[in-house]
Write a protein that holds these residues in place. Sequence first.
Motif, PDB file in Angstrom:
ATOM      1  N   THR A 167      40.330  -0.261  -0.901  1.00 18.68           N
ATOM      2  CA  THR A 167      39.035   0.100  -0.312  1.00 18.68           C
ATOM      3  C   THR A 167      39.011   1.590   0.014  1.00 18.68           C
ATOM      4  O   THR A 167      40.068   2.228   0.182  1.00 18.68           O
ATOM      5  N   GLY A 168      37.792   2.115   0.155  1.00 18.09           N
ATOM      6  CA  GLY A 168      37.617   3.497   0.578  1.00 18.09           C
ATOM      7  C   GLY A 168      38.185   3.717   1.974  1.00 18.09           C
ATOM      8  O   GLY A 168      38.720   4.785   2.278  1.00 18.09           O
ATOM      9  N   SER A 169      38.060   2.713   2.830  1.00 17.73           N
ATOM     10  CA  SER A 169      38.600   2.822   4.190  1.00 17.73           C
ATOM     11  C   SER A 169      40.101   3.079   4.159  1.00 17.73           C
ATOM     12  O   SER A 169      40.611   3.965   4.858  1.00 17.73           O
ATOM     13  N   ASN A 225      40.873   6.644   3.074  1.00 20.25           N
ATOM     14  CA  ASN A 225      40.722   7.634   4.144  1.00 20.25           C
ATOM     15  C   ASN A 225      41.815   7.476   5.199  1.00 20.25           C
ATOM     16  O   ASN A 225      42.297   8.456   5.758  1.00 20.25           O
ATOM     17  N   TYR A 228      30.141   8.019   8.403  1.00 18.84           N
ATOM     18  CA  TYR A 228      30.829   6.733   8.236  1.00 18.84           C
ATOM     19  C   TYR A 228      31.918   6.930   7.198  1.00 18.84           C
ATOM     20  O   TYR A 228      31.639   7.343   6.073  1.00 18.84           O
ATOM     21  N   HIS A 229      33.151   6.652   7.577  1.00 19.54           N
ATOM     22  CA  HIS A 229      34.247   6.802   6.617  1.00 19.54           C
ATOM     23  C   HIS A 229      35.085   5.533   6.461  1.00 19.54           C
ATOM     24  O   HIS A 229      36.044   5.541   5.705  1.00 19.54           O
ATOM     25  N   GLY A 230      34.752   4.462   7.208  1.00 19.09           N
ATOM     26  CA  GLY A 230      35.455   3.218   6.931  1.00 19.09           C
ATOM     27  C   GLY A 230      35.805   2.383   8.141  1.00 19.09           C
ATOM     28  O   GLY A 230      35.472   2.723   9.279  1.00 19.09           O
ATOM     29  N   ASP A 261      31.795  13.967   3.443  1.00 15.38           N
ATOM     30  CA  ASP A 261      31.245  13.610   2.129  1.00 15.38           C
ATOM     31  C   ASP A 261      30.856  14.910   1.429  1.00 15.38           C
ATOM     32  O   ASP A 261      30.402  15.849   2.093  1.00 15.38           O
ATOM     33  N   ASP A 267      35.430  13.193   0.881  1.00 16.32           N
ATOM     34  CA  ASP A 267      35.152  11.768   0.730  1.00 16.32           C
ATOM     35  C   ASP A 267      34.190  11.618  -0.447  1.00 16.32           C
ATOM     36  O   ASP A 267      33.019  11.972  -0.347  1.00 16.32           O
ATOM     37  N   VAL A 283      33.622   8.683  -1.930  1.00 20.69           N
ATOM     38  CA  VAL A 283      33.298   7.259  -2.060  1.00 20.69           C
ATOM     39  C   VAL A 283      31.851   7.062  -2.514  1.00 20.69           C
ATOM     40  O   VAL A 283      31.550   6.160  -3.287  1.00 20.69           O
ATOM     41  N   GLN A 284      30.950   7.935  -2.057  1.00 18.96           N
ATOM     42  CA  GLN A 284      29.549   7.801  -2.497  1.00 18.96           C
ATOM     43  C   GLN A 284      29.218   8.711  -3.697  1.00 18.96           C
ATOM     44  O   GLN A 284      28.621   8.250  -4.651  1.00 18.96           O
ATOM     45  N   LYS A 344      34.106   2.783  -3.907  1.00 15.16           N
ATOM     46  CA  LYS A 344      32.933   2.052  -4.408  1.00 15.16           C
ATOM     47  C   LYS A 344      32.715   1.983  -5.927  1.00 15.16           C
ATOM     48  O   LYS A 344      32.870   0.919  -6.502  1.00 15.16           O
TER      49      LYS A 344
HETATM   50  N1  PMP Z   1      33.437   6.570   2.964  1.00 15.43           N
HETATM   51  C1  PMP Z   1      32.108   6.513   2.724  1.00 15.43           C
HETATM   52  C2  PMP Z   1      31.339   7.783   2.582  1.00 15.43           C
HETATM   53  C3  PMP Z   1      31.480   5.269   2.604  1.00 15.43           C
HETATM   54  O1  PMP Z   1      30.162   5.211   2.365  1.00 15.43           O
HETATM   55  C4  PMP Z   1      32.243   4.084   2.732  1.00 15.43           C
HETATM   56  C5  PMP Z   1      31.618   2.714   2.592  1.00 15.43           C
HETATM   57  N2  PMP Z   1      30.286   2.600   2.942  1.00 15.43           N
HETATM   58  C6  PMP Z   1      33.618   4.207   2.988  1.00 15.43           C
HETATM   59  C7  PMP Z   1      34.184   5.456   3.077  1.00 15.43           C
HETATM   60  C8  PMP Z   1      34.488   2.995   3.148  1.00 15.43           C
HETATM   61  O2  PMP Z   1      34.660   2.343   1.955  1.00 15.43           O
HETATM   62  P1  PMP Z   1      35.040   0.767   1.921  1.00 15.43           P
HETATM   63  O3  PMP Z   1      33.861   0.017   2.409  1.00 15.43           O
HETATM   64  O4  PMP Z   1      35.379   0.522   0.480  1.00 15.43           O
HETATM   65  O5  PMP Z   1      36.227   0.594   2.790  1.00 15.43           O
END
Ligand code: PMP
Length: 417
Positions: free
Chosen positions: A105-107, A110, A133-135, A200, A233, A235-236, A263
């Motif tokens: 996962t992105g969480s 990070n 929001y980073h996770g 981001d 980041d 992820v987006q 993602k």
């Molecule tokens: N960073 C950003 C910018 C995100 O938008 C998200 C998820 N919305 C995450 C990290 C976390 O990713 P995940 O839900 O895959 O853990």
Amino acid sequence: DDAALVARRQAALGPAYRLFYETPVHLVRGEGVWLYDRQGEAYLDTYNNVACVGHCHPHVVQAMTAQAATFASHTRYLHDTVVDYAERLLATMPAGIGHMMFTCTGSEANDLAFRIAREATGGTGIIVTENAYHGVTLAVAEASPSLGTGVPLGAHVRTIPPPDPARLGPDVGTAFAAEVQRAIDDLKRHGIRPAALLVDTIFSSDGVFADPPGFLAPAADAIRAAGGLFIADEVQPGFGRTGAGMWGFARHGLVPDMISMGKPMGNGYPVAGLAMRPDVIAEFGARARYFNTFGGNAVAAATAAAVLDVIEDEGLIANARDVGAYLRDGLADLCRRHETLGTIRAAGLFIGADILTDGKPDGARAVRVVNALRRNRVLISASGPRGESLKIRPPLPFSRANADLFLDRLDQALKAN
Ligand code: PMP
């Protein structure tokens, strides 16, 4: 019926989950830019940056299922797929980014970035934007102010305003770097050494901020001058969405110290990761070992490699650039006709459009527009501190015809709301 399923869902999953929309969309299938509910109604997906090459893309499904039928193990045996994929992904990165670690996962990506940054810098201080929001892991949640009162910010976390020209003035780059510097000074006053600035590269949960290209570079300089690392980041924005190459940071003319991604990477299969400069992981590598049972598993790697195939074979980065510009022009036209549609901010197929009342952001009106679009079979979300900004991030194969349909439905939703 749907009400019964909602009740069962609530009973089985508990109170912590939310569903989109007043009337939830009950999905059964996806294909390309379309999602289908159980009555067979088609919804245009303009929300989803997960299905980046299109829902259930046959090439990706084929690669995923073929690998699942061959072997699907954890990651402590030698196998080719993860090495092949890591090399391929690193080849999309600028010189200096040399390693790729995998998570689910992105969480987690990070979270790993924070751990590595602590070891590399000897510091603990983390700087993020006000509504970031980073996770979900505890360490990352403590640095995700958009979670509100649910998780208090860590004592080592400082927040800064997002790079909003309306707040910081036209020279966003200099002003944003000054905010980073203020946060660094505050950390130091409290005896906390800065470890990282995590942002981001196209801002999303603070509202979409994309311009001017290059505005992040002075902020990256500021954190590095203080001994901290710059973590992008992705992820987006990652995997071609901005239309300016594979990565959002490319628009900023900088090379991050670490790059988290997730993602869109597996088009729906859970695969995520962290890329980095080799020197930043030297300390962590010497002291710690990292094991993630499913991170970089063979099915994840094969699936993610197939996503790269499709981005290349179908020219999806050029499409994001082309259709993104077309959509931006169409939105600008709608802006002229609806005073409730305000600033458009865009990089390729990553677009924010503010909903206004009397020139001011209006989250309640944005909710009405989002629900009107849902009734008209278009799926979209809103972000920003007041939920005022429509966030338009369709799958990358979005066509001009899809864009026309979206603009028409948005026009109707704005007329009625
Ligand atoms: N960073 C950003 C910018 C995100 O938008 C998200 C998820 N919305 C995450 C990290 C976390 O990713 P995940 O839900 O895959 O853990």
